[in-house]
Design a protein around this motif. Structure first.
Motif, PDB file in Angstrom:
ATOM      1  N   TYR A  35       4.037  47.274  76.903  1.00 45.15           N
ATOM      2  CA  TYR A  35       3.677  48.502  77.625  1.00 45.15           C
ATOM      3  C   TYR A  35       3.320  49.652  76.680  1.00 45.15           C
ATOM      4  N   GLY A  36       3.698  49.527  75.409  1.00 47.21           N
ATOM      5  CA  GLY A  36       3.241  50.484  74.395  1.00 47.21           C
ATOM      6  C   GLY A  36       3.484  51.933  74.765  1.00 47.21           C
ATOM      7  N   ASP A  37       2.412  52.729  74.800  1.00 48.59           N
ATOM      8  CA  ASP A  37       2.611  54.174  75.009  1.00 48.59           C
ATOM      9  C   ASP A  37       2.884  54.546  76.462  1.00 48.59           C
ATOM     10  N   ARG A  38       2.975  53.548  77.341  1.00 45.54           N
ATOM     11  CA  ARG A  38       3.391  53.866  78.722  1.00 45.54           C
ATOM     12  C   ARG A  38       4.917  53.897  78.860  1.00 45.54           C
ATOM     13  N   ILE A  39       5.609  53.486  77.769  1.00 44.38           N
ATOM     14  CA  ILE A  39       7.080  53.471  77.784  1.00 44.38           C
ATOM     15  C   ILE A  39       7.635  54.888  77.687  1.00 44.38           C
ATOM     16  N   ILE A  40       8.588  55.207  78.580  1.00 44.30           N
ATOM     17  CA  ILE A  40       9.310  56.479  78.545  1.00 44.30           C
ATOM     18  C   ILE A  40      10.772  56.134  78.226  1.00 44.30           C
ATOM     19  N   PRO A  41      11.226  56.351  76.981  1.00 38.34           N
ATOM     20  CA  PRO A  41      12.591  55.953  76.622  1.00 38.34           C
ATOM     21  C   PRO A  41      13.634  56.898  77.209  1.00 38.34           C
ATOM     22  N   ILE A  42      14.706  56.318  77.738  1.00 39.29           N
ATOM     23  CA  ILE A  42      15.804  57.114  78.292  1.00 39.29           C
ATOM     24  C   ILE A  42      17.108  56.623  77.651  1.00 39.29           C
TER      25      ILE A  42
END
Ligand code: AMP
Length: 181
Positions: A155-162
């Motif tokens: 998913y590369g830059d679509r990842i939103i880390p939490i």
């Protein structure tokens, strides 16, 4: 919003998904919950899925994808959804992408709940679900590493880390703020 929730088993995705679903006004679609409901009702799908789930293995993708597509076709999912537990492999991610593209839709993002492994095992042993014995937990973690973790790169830059360590409300606030809410 159309979101995918990623993270190892025991990261608290289900709890967070329920809260986000309420706040964002889109349904929480959990493949694990759908399978467990089918097992509870004794449907053919439930009978087929049960042996895999009890062993901590992935249910075959064709069965899983069919279930997800039919859930996504329901009315309440037309304006958005939170997918929890699907996709779990790159192959499933491609099936989802094709399915959305066919309808000229796309994902808004992929929340990746990050948590240390020892915390995960502790949480799973504490919740006491039928498939939460130590051996199954080990299998599910290894399936996660081998099959699901590659989705982060996919998913590369679509990842939103939490950051998924801490209190439920705190984690929810981090997720809402990461979504700009
Ligand atoms: P969960 O509630 O997400 O931890 O899922 C419980 C179990 O359901 C997993 O250990 C798998 O056996 C099965 N499962 C859930 N989602 C999937 C999926 N996307 N593909 C294959 N099996 C799944």
């Amino acid at each position: 919003m159309r979101l995918v929730l990623l993270g190892p088993p025991g990261a608290g995705k289900g709890t967070q998904a329920a809260l986000l679903s309420e706040k964002l006004g889109v349904p929480h679609i959990s493949t694990g919950d759908l399978f467990r409901a089918n097992i509870g009702e004794g449907t053919p799908l439930g009978v087929e899925a049960k042996s895999y789930i009890d062993a901590g293995k992935l249910v075959p993708t064709d069965v899983t994808a069919r279930m997800v597509k039919s859930r996504l076709a329901e009315n309440d999912a037309q304006e958005g959804f939170l997918l929890d537990g699907f996709p779990r492999t790159v192959e499933q991610a491609e099936i989802l992408a094709d399915h959305l593209t066919e309808q000229s839709l796309e994902l808004d993002g992929v929340l990746n709940f990050r948590i240390a492994e020892d915390v995960v095992v502790e949480r799973m042993l504490a919740r006491g679900r039928a498939d939460d014995n130590e051996e199954t937990i080990r299998t599910r973690l290894s399936v996660y590493h081998d099959e699901t973790a590659p989705l982060i790169e996919h998913y590369g830059d679509r990842i939103i880390p939490i950051d998924a360590e801490g209190e439920v409300d705190e984690i929810n606030a981090r997720a809402m703020s990461a979504l700009g809410k």
